[in-house]
Enzyme design. Structure first.
Site, PDB file in Angstrom:
ATOM      1  N   GLU A 265       8.843 -47.354   8.985  1.00  0.00           N
ATOM      2  CA  GLU A 265       7.897 -47.178  10.081  1.00  0.00           C
ATOM      3  C   GLU A 265       6.472 -47.434   9.571  1.00  0.00           C
ATOM      4  O   GLU A 265       6.078 -46.966   8.501  1.00  0.00           O
ATOM      5  CB  GLU A 265       8.003 -45.761  10.635  1.00  0.00           C
ATOM      6  N   LYS A 340       9.484 -46.537  20.064  1.00  0.00           N
ATOM      7  CA  LYS A 340       9.607 -45.118  19.762  1.00  0.00           C
ATOM      8  C   LYS A 340       9.502 -44.328  21.066  1.00  0.00           C
ATOM      9  O   LYS A 340       8.569 -44.509  21.848  1.00  0.00           O
ATOM     10  CB  LYS A 340       8.517 -44.695  18.778  1.00  0.00           C
ATOM     11  N   CYS A 374      11.898 -42.724  13.401  1.00  0.00           N
ATOM     12  CA  CYS A 374      11.465 -41.454  12.812  1.00  0.00           C
ATOM     13  C   CYS A 374      11.760 -40.229  13.691  1.00  0.00           C
ATOM     14  O   CYS A 374      12.893 -39.760  13.753  1.00  0.00           O
ATOM     15  CB  CYS A 374       9.976 -41.555  12.483  1.00  0.00           C
TER      16      CYS A 374
END
Length: 509
Positions: A265, A340, A374
């Site tokens: 990321e 995300k 993440c």
């Protein structure tokens, strides 16, 4: 059962075994004394399908057998009885090019029951089904104890009570314990079977490795090699310097035959140093200008190095909104974007990022994969929905500054691997990055996590990189092990969900 056994042998039936085969068959079916195959029948069966006929020998004596044909699936789907499925006992229904391994007989001599010899025969049948790339094993099983309950219940009720272990049937209970499932009840299946009242239960075992369209090229791979890149944050003069460093790692993992390269990321954050005089929110928006050129260059890398590249993530501006996105650059030259979904408080406070609203699995030449960035992996609903879509491997590019943050990503990723019966690969950035606000320190340990069952590492960790050191981690994962787990695992977390009580679903699908 005899007290001493020196040798048990499982092999293909030979015509020389016939006398012993006949004797054991008669003693196995005392209630149907005339129900045995003649020597001409066995000779004919061996001539058309020798590999499908199996025997168990104990100290040289034939004590059990499993006889089979290959028949067309349409024939199995039709209403049939034993005489019809066996071609009026001539085995004319056998077809080498058909899809179903049909069991026409299986028995174990009464004196040798309790040794799980029947299980050996069924395991050998399953292995044969897989080797011949047949779709399933099907047969009609007798229900000999039904005679004692026929006046009180229907065959359907009897079968259900056997399934729930309220009743025991020596044939059906054994079949259900060997991963066979009930297709339907057949009436008047075997003439003279008074114990079953001439009822039979059509049972099926599915070959999870069956390929209905074998190809010589472009076969889906079962062993997938993952190349995880633990990226060192370092000052970079320009975007070409970033490409040079990225290409080095792509070259390395491609050179080892990896199917995927996974970047972390926000690994492009060093380019933000040129904008450090701006506010954090302004600086990252300037960084977003590089995202499209990076995607295009990584598409070229994917083609030239023949590898699927997961570009970690980078800021992306769309209609004035800032998102955290990445790209799956496939080796066929195409690319797809992922976003995300869950934005951390830090990303909101310092950068004003927004979460995306779309997520899905991605079709690749190595099967279906999922990609979550993440923080997303800390929400179990997302991986579960991807697992429902057929995901086998979940990739998680992450960025954590402390060991505390990494621990959350690690343990949540391990949980996702177990509960979704999939592999989870994570990769992050390491090292320090001076002169870039909000990106000072990093902590990471790239890893590949697995389910927790006998075919996998006992701690659920396939491989781990050295913490906080720039390196690559190259790992092979076997998709066949996932297939085995789904069907035959010690626990089946996907199949055993109580969907009658709860469900998870996409609201925008």
């Amino acid at each position: 059962m005899q007290t001493k056994i020196n040798k048990v042998e499982l092999r293909n039936l030979e015509i020389e075994d016939y006398k012993q085969l006949k004797k054991s068959m008669i003693e196995s079916y005392p209630e149907m004394a005339d129900s045995y195959w003649g020597s001409d029948d066995i000779e004919r069966l061996l001539s058309i399908f020798p590999e499908g006929q199996l025997v168990i020998l104990v100290d040289g004596k034939v004590v059990g057998s499993a006889l089979s044909l290959i028949v067309d699936e349409k024939l199995v789907d039709k209403k049939h009885n034993y005489q019809q499925i066996s071609g009026d006992y001539t085995f004319s229904t056998h077809n080498d090019n058909a899809e179903i391994l049909y069991g026409i007989d299986v028995f174990i001599h009464p004196n040798y029951r309790g040794l799980r010899l029947g299980r050996r025969l069924y395991d050998a049948r399953k292995e044969l089904c897989e080797q011949l790339n047949l779709k399933a094993i099907v047969f009609a099983g007798r229900i000999p104890n039904y005679r004692d309950h026929a006046k009180k219940m229907s065959p359907k009720t009897y079968i259900e009570k056997v399934r729930t272990k309220e009743l025991y049937d020596p044939v059906l209970s054994f079949q259900l314990s060997n991963d066979f499932h009930v297709l339907r009840i057949i009436k008047n299946y075997l003439e003279g079977d008074e114990e079953s009242k001439e009822f039979a239960v059509l049972l099926e075992w599915n070959n999870i490795y069956y390929d209905d369209s074998p190809k010589l090229i472009n076969l889906k791979k079962n062993i997938i090699r993952l190349g995880l890149i633990q990226w060192q944050m370092r000052p970079l003069n320009n975007v070409e310097a970033l490409f040079e460093q990225a290409e080095f790692f792509i070259d390395v993992v491609s050179g080892y035959g990896s199917d995927f390269a996974l970047f972390p990321e926000l690994f492009i954050a060093p380019l933000m140093a040129d904008y450090n005089h701006l506010s954090e929110a302004e600086a990252i928006r300037e960084l977003a200008r590089h995202s499209d050129p990076i995607r295009k260059r990584f598409q070229e890398f994917a083609i030239s190095y023949n590898i699927n590249i997961i570009t970690g993530s980078m800021p992306y501006l769309e209609n004035g909104n800032l998102y955290n996105v990445g790209f799956l650059c496939k080796r066929d030259g195409t690319s797809e974007m992922y976003t995300k979904i869950h934005i951390t408080p830090n990303e909101v406070i310092h950068w004003g990022m927004k979460g995306g609203s779309q997520f899905k699995t991605f079709d690749t030449d190595c099967g279906k994969i999922g990609i979550l960035i993440c923080y997303d992996v800390e929400f179990p609903e997302l991986p579960r929905l991807l697992a429902d879509e057929g995901m086998n491997i979940l990739f998680v590019p992450f960025l954590t500054d402390t060991q505390n943050g990494y621990t959350r990503v690690k343990h949540c990723s391990q949980a996702r691997a177990i509960e979704n019966e999939c592999y989870v690969a994570i990769a992050g950035c390491v090292g320090n990055l001076p002169k870039v606000n909000n990106m000072d320190i990093q902590y990471a340990q790239a890893s590949v996590f697995t389910p927790s069952d006998f075919a996998f590492p006992s701690n659920g960790i396939k491989a781990e990189a050295t913490p906080n050191t720039e390196m690559t981690l190259i790992v092979d994962v076997d998709l066949n092990l996932l297939k085995e787990l789904h069907e035959h695992g010690s626990v089946k977390t996907l199949k055993d969900r109580r969907t009658d009580l709860y469900e998870i679903k996409k609201l925008n699908s």
